[in-house]
Write a protein that holds these residues in place. Structure first.
Motif, PDB file in Angstrom:
ATOM      1  N   ARG A  66       0.937  -1.169   0.007  1.00 19.16           N
ATOM      2  CA  ARG A  66      -0.035   0.122  -0.071  1.00 19.16           C
ATOM      3  C   ARG A  66       0.934   1.233  -0.122  1.00 19.16           C
ATOM      4  O   ARG A  66       1.993   1.217   0.676  1.00 19.16           O
ATOM      5  N   VAL A  67       0.526   2.199  -0.734  1.00 23.25           N
ATOM      6  CA  VAL A  67       1.151   3.465  -0.833  1.00 23.25           C
ATOM      7  C   VAL A  67       0.565   4.400   0.640  1.00 23.25           C
ATOM      8  O   VAL A  67      -0.760   4.545   0.876  1.00 23.25           O
ATOM      9  N   LEU A  68       1.354   4.523   1.654  1.00 24.95           N
ATOM     10  CA  LEU A  68       1.101   5.173   2.635  1.00 24.95           C
ATOM     11  C   LEU A  68       0.954   6.873   2.660  1.00 24.95           C
ATOM     12  O   LEU A  68       0.169   7.410   3.419  1.00 24.95           O
ATOM     13  N   ALA A  69       1.818   7.326   1.729  1.00 20.36           N
ATOM     14  CA  ALA A  69       1.974   8.833   1.604  1.00 20.36           C
ATOM     15  C   ALA A  69       2.836   9.031   0.423  1.00 20.36           C
ATOM     16  O   ALA A  69       3.511   8.351   0.050  1.00 20.36           O
ATOM     17  N   CYS A  70       2.380  10.063  -0.292  1.00 23.30           N
ATOM     18  CA  CYS A  70       2.936  10.481  -1.535  1.00 23.30           C
ATOM     19  C   CYS A  70       2.903  12.103  -1.674  1.00 23.30           C
ATOM     20  O   CYS A  70       1.952  12.653  -1.122  1.00 23.30           O
ATOM     21  N   THR A  71       3.935  12.633  -2.383  1.00 18.26           N
ATOM     22  CA  THR A  71       4.098  13.824  -2.380  1.00 18.26           C
ATOM     23  C   THR A  71       5.018  14.204  -3.681  1.00 18.26           C
ATOM     24  O   THR A  71       5.392  13.255  -4.405  1.00 18.26           O
ATOM     25  N   LYS A  72       5.039  15.381  -4.044  1.00 18.17           N
ATOM     26  CA  LYS A  72       5.654  15.943  -5.229  1.00 18.17           C
ATOM     27  C   LYS A  72       6.145  17.280  -5.230  1.00 18.17           C
ATOM     28  O   LYS A  72       5.992  18.090  -4.321  1.00 18.17           O
ATOM     29  N   ALA A  73       7.474  17.565  -5.737  1.00 15.04           N
ATOM     30  CA  ALA A  73       8.097  18.623  -5.642  1.00 15.04           C
ATOM     31  C   ALA A  73       8.885  18.996  -6.963  1.00 15.04           C
ATOM     32  O   ALA A  73       9.004  17.990  -7.843  1.00 15.04           O
ATOM     33  N   PRO A  74       9.054  20.244  -7.560  1.00 15.55           N
ATOM     34  CA  PRO A  74       9.640  20.399  -8.657  1.00 15.55           C
ATOM     35  C   PRO A  74      10.905  19.865  -8.752  1.00 15.55           C
ATOM     36  O   PRO A  74      11.931  19.928  -7.662  1.00 15.55           O
ATOM     37  N   THR A  75      11.294  19.297  -9.938  1.00 17.63           N
ATOM     38  CA  THR A  75      12.458  18.852 -10.451  1.00 17.63           C
ATOM     39  C   THR A  75      13.399  19.922 -10.432  1.00 17.63           C
ATOM     40  O   THR A  75      13.378  20.971 -11.081  1.00 17.63           O
ATOM     41  N   THR A  76      14.737  19.648  -9.897  1.00 16.53           N
ATOM     42  CA  THR A  76      15.792  20.689  -9.850  1.00 16.53           C
ATOM     43  C   THR A  76      16.714  20.119 -10.865  1.00 16.53           C
ATOM     44  O   THR A  76      17.577  19.478 -10.309  1.00 16.53           O
ATOM     45  N   HIS A  77      16.718  20.624 -12.067  1.00 22.18           N
ATOM     46  CA  HIS A  77      17.617  20.196 -13.042  1.00 22.18           C
ATOM     47  C   HIS A  77      19.345  20.509 -12.873  1.00 22.18           C
ATOM     48  O   HIS A  77      20.018  19.704 -13.318  1.00 22.18           O
ATOM     49  N   TYR A  78      19.471  21.391 -12.110  1.00 24.61           N
ATOM     50  CA  TYR A  78      20.811  21.959 -11.637  1.00 24.61           C
ATOM     51  C   TYR A  78      21.421  20.591 -10.663  1.00 24.61           C
ATOM     52  O   TYR A  78      22.710  20.628 -10.575  1.00 24.61           O
TER      53      TYR A  78
END
Length: 75
Positions: free
Chosen positions: A24-36
């Protein structure tokens, strides 16, 4: 036991905490990808997960790099 999954994409870096036993997925989130520096976006996504700082009170990018145990990579 839990696993932490990360997916670095062109726009966002996703992170999830997964219950391995119950699948089971207990938690998920996202953040901007930092290409540098992809590690920055990964650390930001991990820090946004509920409970991560409680699991490791001194969580930081430095500790993330120093304490990786079983890195897996998929494409």
């Amino acid at each position: 036991p839990v696993a932490i999954g990360i997916d670095t994409g062109g726009t966002n870096t996703d992170a999830a905490i997964i219950d391995i036993v119950n699948r089971r997925v207990l938690a998920c989130t996202k953040a901007p990808t930092t290409h540098y520096d992809y590690a920055v976006g990964i650390a930001e996504a991990l820090q946004a997960l509920p409970g991560v700082t409680e699991l490791h009170s001194s969580f930081s990018l430095k500790s993330l790099k120093a304490e990786r145990r079983l890195p897996l990579h998929g494409t």
